[in-house]
Design a protein around this motif. Structure first.
Motif, PDB file in Angstrom:
ATOM      1  N   ARG A  96       0.832  -1.208   0.000  1.00 15.94           N
ATOM      2  CA  ARG A  96       0.000   0.000   0.000  1.00 15.94           C
ATOM      3  C   ARG A  96       0.866   1.259   0.000  1.00 15.94           C
ATOM      4  NH1 ARG A  96      -5.082   0.626   0.711  1.00 15.94           N
ATOM      5  NH2 ARG A  96      -4.783   2.504   1.957  1.00 15.94           N
ATOM      6  N   MET A  97       1.978   1.228   0.725  1.00 14.09           N
ATOM      7  CA  MET A  97       2.898   2.355   0.692  1.00 14.09           C
ATOM      8  C   MET A  97       3.416   2.582  -0.724  1.00 14.09           C
ATOM      9  SD  MET A  97       6.698   2.744   2.391  1.00 14.09           S
ATOM     10  CE  MET A  97       6.239   3.149   4.075  1.00 14.09           C
ATOM     11  N   ARG A  98       3.840   1.501  -1.375  1.00 12.73           N
ATOM     12  CA  ARG A  98       4.396   1.613  -2.730  1.00 12.73           C
ATOM     13  C   ARG A  98       3.379   2.225  -3.698  1.00 12.73           C
ATOM     14  NH1 ARG A  98       4.311   1.703  -7.701  1.00 12.73           N
ATOM     15  NH2 ARG A  98       5.724   0.542  -9.055  1.00 12.73           N
ATOM     16  N   HIS A  99       2.128   1.757  -3.623  1.00 10.70           N
ATOM     17  CA  HIS A  99       1.108   2.288  -4.533  1.00 10.70           C
ATOM     18  C   HIS A  99       0.729   3.722  -4.168  1.00 10.70           C
ATOM     19  CE1 HIS A  99       0.607  -1.288  -6.944  1.00 10.70           C
ATOM     20  NE2 HIS A  99       0.529  -2.014  -5.849  1.00 10.70           N
ATOM     21  N   GLY A 100       0.813   4.052  -2.895  1.00  9.24           N
ATOM     22  CA  GLY A 100       0.531   5.419  -2.481  1.00  9.24           C
ATOM     23  C   GLY A 100       1.583   6.412  -2.941  1.00  9.24           C
ATOM     24  N   LEU A 101       2.767   5.907  -3.254  1.00 10.97           N
ATOM     25  CA  LEU A 101       3.875   6.771  -3.683  1.00 10.97           C
ATOM     26  C   LEU A 101       4.144   6.664  -5.182  1.00 10.97           C
ATOM     27  CD1 LEU A 101       6.301   6.115  -0.687  1.00 10.97           C
ATOM     28  CD2 LEU A 101       4.790   8.079  -1.039  1.00 10.97           C
ATOM     29  N   GLU A 102       3.215   6.069  -5.913  1.00 13.76           N
ATOM     30  CA  GLU A 102       3.378   5.831  -7.357  1.00 13.76           C
ATOM     31  C   GLU A 102       3.813   7.080  -8.111  1.00 13.76           C
ATOM     32  OE1 GLU A 102       3.434   3.619 -10.717  1.00 13.76           O
ATOM     33  OE2 GLU A 102       2.403   2.711  -8.998  1.00 13.76           O
TER      34      GLU A 102
ATOM     35  N   ALA B 298      11.013   0.686  -8.114  1.00 12.75           N
ATOM     36  CA  ALA B 298      11.465  -0.666  -8.441  1.00 12.75           C
ATOM     37  C   ALA B 298      12.099  -1.333  -7.224  1.00 12.75           C
ATOM     38  CB  ALA B 298      12.449  -0.616  -9.603  1.00 12.75           C
ATOM     39  N   THR B 299      12.823  -0.561  -6.417  1.00 13.59           N
ATOM     40  CA  THR B 299      13.412  -1.112  -5.195  1.00 13.59           C
ATOM     41  C   THR B 299      12.328  -1.548  -4.219  1.00 13.59           C
ATOM     42  OG1 THR B 299      15.378   0.277  -5.438  1.00 13.59           O
ATOM     43  CG2 THR B 299      14.944  -0.618  -3.259  1.00 13.59           C
ATOM     44  N   LEU B 300      11.294  -0.712  -4.084  1.00 11.54           N
ATOM     45  CA  LEU B 300      10.179  -1.092  -3.216  1.00 11.54           C
ATOM     46  C   LEU B 300       9.482  -2.344  -3.734  1.00 11.54           C
ATOM     47  CD1 LEU B 300       8.326   2.161  -2.056  1.00 11.54           C
ATOM     48  CD2 LEU B 300       9.142   0.303  -0.609  1.00 11.54           C
ATOM     49  N   ASP B 301       9.316  -2.438  -5.043  1.00 10.09           N
ATOM     50  CA  ASP B 301       8.715  -3.635  -5.632  1.00 10.09           C
ATOM     51  C   ASP B 301       9.536  -4.876  -5.279  1.00 10.09           C
ATOM     52  OD1 ASP B 301       6.505  -2.477  -6.847  1.00 10.09           O
ATOM     53  OD2 ASP B 301       7.568  -2.032  -8.699  1.00 10.09           O
ATOM     54  N   ARG B 302      10.849  -4.752  -5.385  1.00  8.62           N
ATOM     55  CA  ARG B 302      11.725  -5.883  -5.068  1.00  8.62           C
ATOM     56  C   ARG B 302      11.572  -6.300  -3.616  1.00  8.62           C
ATOM     57  NH1 ARG B 302      15.961  -6.013  -2.145  1.00  8.62           N
ATOM     58  NH2 ARG B 302      16.370  -3.769  -2.217  1.00  8.62           N
ATOM     59  N   ILE B 303      11.507  -5.309  -2.732  1.00  7.52           N
ATOM     60  CA  ILE B 303      11.375  -5.611  -1.301  1.00  7.52           C
ATOM     61  C   ILE B 303      10.045  -6.299  -1.020  1.00  7.52           C
ATOM     62  CG2 ILE B 303      11.117  -4.570   0.983  1.00  7.52           C
ATOM     63  CD1 ILE B 303      13.163  -2.434   0.054  1.00  7.52           C
ATOM     64  N   VAL B 304       8.951  -5.721  -1.548  1.00  7.06           N
ATOM     65  CA  VAL B 304       7.616  -6.280  -1.291  1.00  7.06           C
ATOM     66  C   VAL B 304       7.516  -7.714  -1.807  1.00  7.06           C
ATOM     67  CG1 VAL B 304       5.177  -6.078  -1.898  1.00  7.06           C
ATOM     68  CG2 VAL B 304       6.457  -4.041  -1.208  1.00  7.06           C
ATOM     69  N   THR B 305       8.030  -7.944  -3.002  1.00  8.79           N
ATOM     70  CA  THR B 305       7.962  -9.282  -3.595  1.00  8.79           C
ATOM     71  C   THR B 305       8.741 -10.297  -2.765  1.00  8.79           C
ATOM     72  OG1 THR B 305       7.724  -8.331  -5.802  1.00  8.79           O
ATOM     73  CG2 THR B 305       8.425 -10.627  -5.685  1.00  8.79           C
ATOM     74  N   GLY B 306       9.824  -9.849  -2.161  1.00  6.23           N
ATOM     75  CA  GLY B 306      10.688 -10.772  -1.434  1.00  6.23           C
ATOM     76  C   GLY B 306      10.353 -10.957   0.038  1.00  6.23           C
ATOM     77  N   LEU B 307       9.272 -10.335   0.530  1.00  4.76           N
ATOM     78  CA  LEU B 307       8.974 -10.406   1.960  1.00  4.76           C
ATOM     79  C   LEU B 307       8.581 -11.799   2.452  1.00  4.76           C
ATOM     80  CD1 LEU B 307       7.100  -7.020   2.525  1.00  4.76           C
ATOM     81  CD2 LEU B 307       9.359  -7.645   3.353  1.00  4.76           C
ATOM     82  N   PRO B 308       7.752 -12.563   1.714  1.00  4.84           N
ATOM     83  CA  PRO B 308       7.388 -13.896   2.231  1.00  4.84           C
ATOM     84  C   PRO B 308       8.628 -14.767   2.453  1.00  4.84           C
ATOM     85  CG  PRO B 308       5.952 -13.282   0.415  1.00  4.84           C
ATOM     86  CD  PRO B 308       7.053 -12.258   0.462  1.00  4.84           C
ATOM     87  N   GLY B 309       8.694 -15.380   3.603  1.00  9.65           N
ATOM     88  CA  GLY B 309       9.820 -16.256   3.903  1.00  9.65           C
ATOM     89  C   GLY B 309      10.990 -15.579   4.582  1.00  9.65           C
ATOM     90  N   ARG B 310      11.004 -14.229   4.619  1.00  9.37           N
ATOM     91  CA  ARG B 310      12.110 -13.561   5.305  1.00  9.37           C
ATOM     92  C   ARG B 310      12.024 -13.784   6.810  1.00  9.37           C
ATOM     93  NH1 ARG B 310      13.718  -7.683   2.781  1.00  9.37           N
ATOM     94  NH2 ARG B 310      14.836  -7.615   4.789  1.00  9.37           N
ATOM     95  N   THR B 311      13.173 -13.961   7.429  1.00 14.11           N
ATOM     96  CA  THR B 311      13.214 -14.216   8.879  1.00 14.11           C
ATOM     97  C   THR B 311      13.711 -13.000   9.665  1.00 14.11           C
ATOM     98  OG1 THR B 311      15.462 -15.118   8.682  1.00 14.11           O
ATOM     99  CG2 THR B 311      13.610 -16.672   8.513  1.00 14.11           C
ATOM    100  N   ASP B 312      13.978 -11.881   8.965  1.00 20.60           N
ATOM    101  CA  ASP B 312      14.508 -10.701   9.657  1.00 20.60           C
ATOM    102  C   ASP B 312      13.466  -9.601   9.824  1.00 20.60           C
ATOM    103  OD1 ASP B 312      14.330 -10.063   6.979  1.00 20.60           O
ATOM    104  OD2 ASP B 312      16.331  -9.130   6.848  1.00 20.60           O
ATOM    105  N   LEU B 313      12.197  -9.900   9.561  1.00 22.09           N
ATOM    106  CA  LEU B 313      11.139  -8.899   9.701  1.00 22.09           C
ATOM    107  C   LEU B 313      10.714  -8.778  11.156  1.00 22.09           C
ATOM    108  CD1 LEU B 313       8.845  -9.900   6.687  1.00 22.09           C
ATOM    109  CD2 LEU B 313      10.677  -8.192   6.721  1.00 22.09           C
TER     110      LEU B 313
END
Length: 261
Positions: free
Chosen positions: A218-224, A233-248
């Motif tokens: 939602r942040m990424r789309h709000g800042l379109e 593009a960096t935000l897209d990469r982060i959002v896509t990679g969130l599932p499975g991360r253990t450092d959140l």
């Protein structure tokens, strides 16, 4: 899709931050009438209404919101949980004259007052609908949730929050009001303030990772229209990679005010 993500984000907020929500409602339960009639202002997806009805067995809740889709979601969840007879919904624009609500013992406003066009007028309306001795509950965000603290992606999230804060300010949202003073000016007494510094460490359960993904999406789309293509593009990469991360993790601050009519 954006609307569905908003509903999901609100539902996940209640699930992931369950301890905070339960502590606030337990506090309200100790201070309110035995079987309170509650008005939930800007009820959204209904997380507050459902939790109040669930955790205060004698409570009857009227959920008010301007969005019929949110209210339909709320009604479906209330029926599914067997709470449909204790939760009613009213479609209402709370920046206009309020509908008749009957006698009310508790006005609950969780992360909704900052959306009001004129918060002082809304607080005066809340004072007007409450029974003498009734309770006002205002909960507001001091900081929006952060999930990437201590990770290499923390600076990207920080920059996104700065941009979103600017956008909210330009939109006229009342994020940094002196709520205690406004509540007192509306005529309320016995104003009590509690601050909650919420920190959920890594690793988060799957629901926490999904909460991070929906929130940052939602942040990424709000800042379109506000960030350069490379930063999006960096935000897209982060959002896509969130599932499975253990450092959140989750870091957020909220303040709650209780006051008497």
């Amino acid at each position: 899709m954006a609307h569905n993500h908003m509903i999901e984000m609100l539902d996940l907020d209640a699930e992931v931050l369950h301890d905070y929500h339960s502590e606030v409602i337990a506090w309200v339960g100790r201070e309110a009438a035995g079987q309170p009639r509650i008005a939930d202002l800007g009820a959204g997806s209904g997380t507050g209404s459902l939790a109040l009805a669930r955790e205060l067995p004698g409570a009857r809740v009227t959920a008010l919101d301007v969005d019929p889709e949110m209210l339909a979601h709320l009604r479906a969840r209330a029926e599914a949980e067997g709470l449909g007879d204790r939760i009613g919904t009213v479609e209402a624009d709370l920046d206009q004259p309020w509908p008749g609500l009957g006698p009310i013992d508790v006005v609950w406003a969780a992360s909704s007052m900052h959306h009001m066009a004129d918060p002082a007028r809304a607080l005066a309306s809340a004072f007007g609908v409450l029974q003498p001795g009734g309770l006002l509950v205002v909960a507001e965000l001091d900081s929006f949730p952060r999930f990437l603290t201590g990770t290499p992606d923390e600076p990207v999230e920080d920059a996104g929050h700065v941009a979103m804060d600017k956008r909210r300010h330009e939109a006229g949202l009342h994020m940094h009001e002196n709520w205690g003073a406004l509540i007192s000016r509306a005529g309320f007494a016995e104003v009590t303030e509690r601050h909650f510094d919420i920190a959920l460490p890594a690793p988060l359960p799957p629901t926490g990772a999904r909460y991070a993904q929906v929130t940052l999406s939602r942040m990424r789309h709000g800042l379109e229209d506000r960030l350069p293509a490379a930063e999006l593009a960096t935000l897209d990469r982060i959002v896509t990679g969130l599932p499975g991360r253990t450092d959140l993790s989750v870091r957020t601050e909220r303040t709650v005010w209780l006051a008497r009519r």
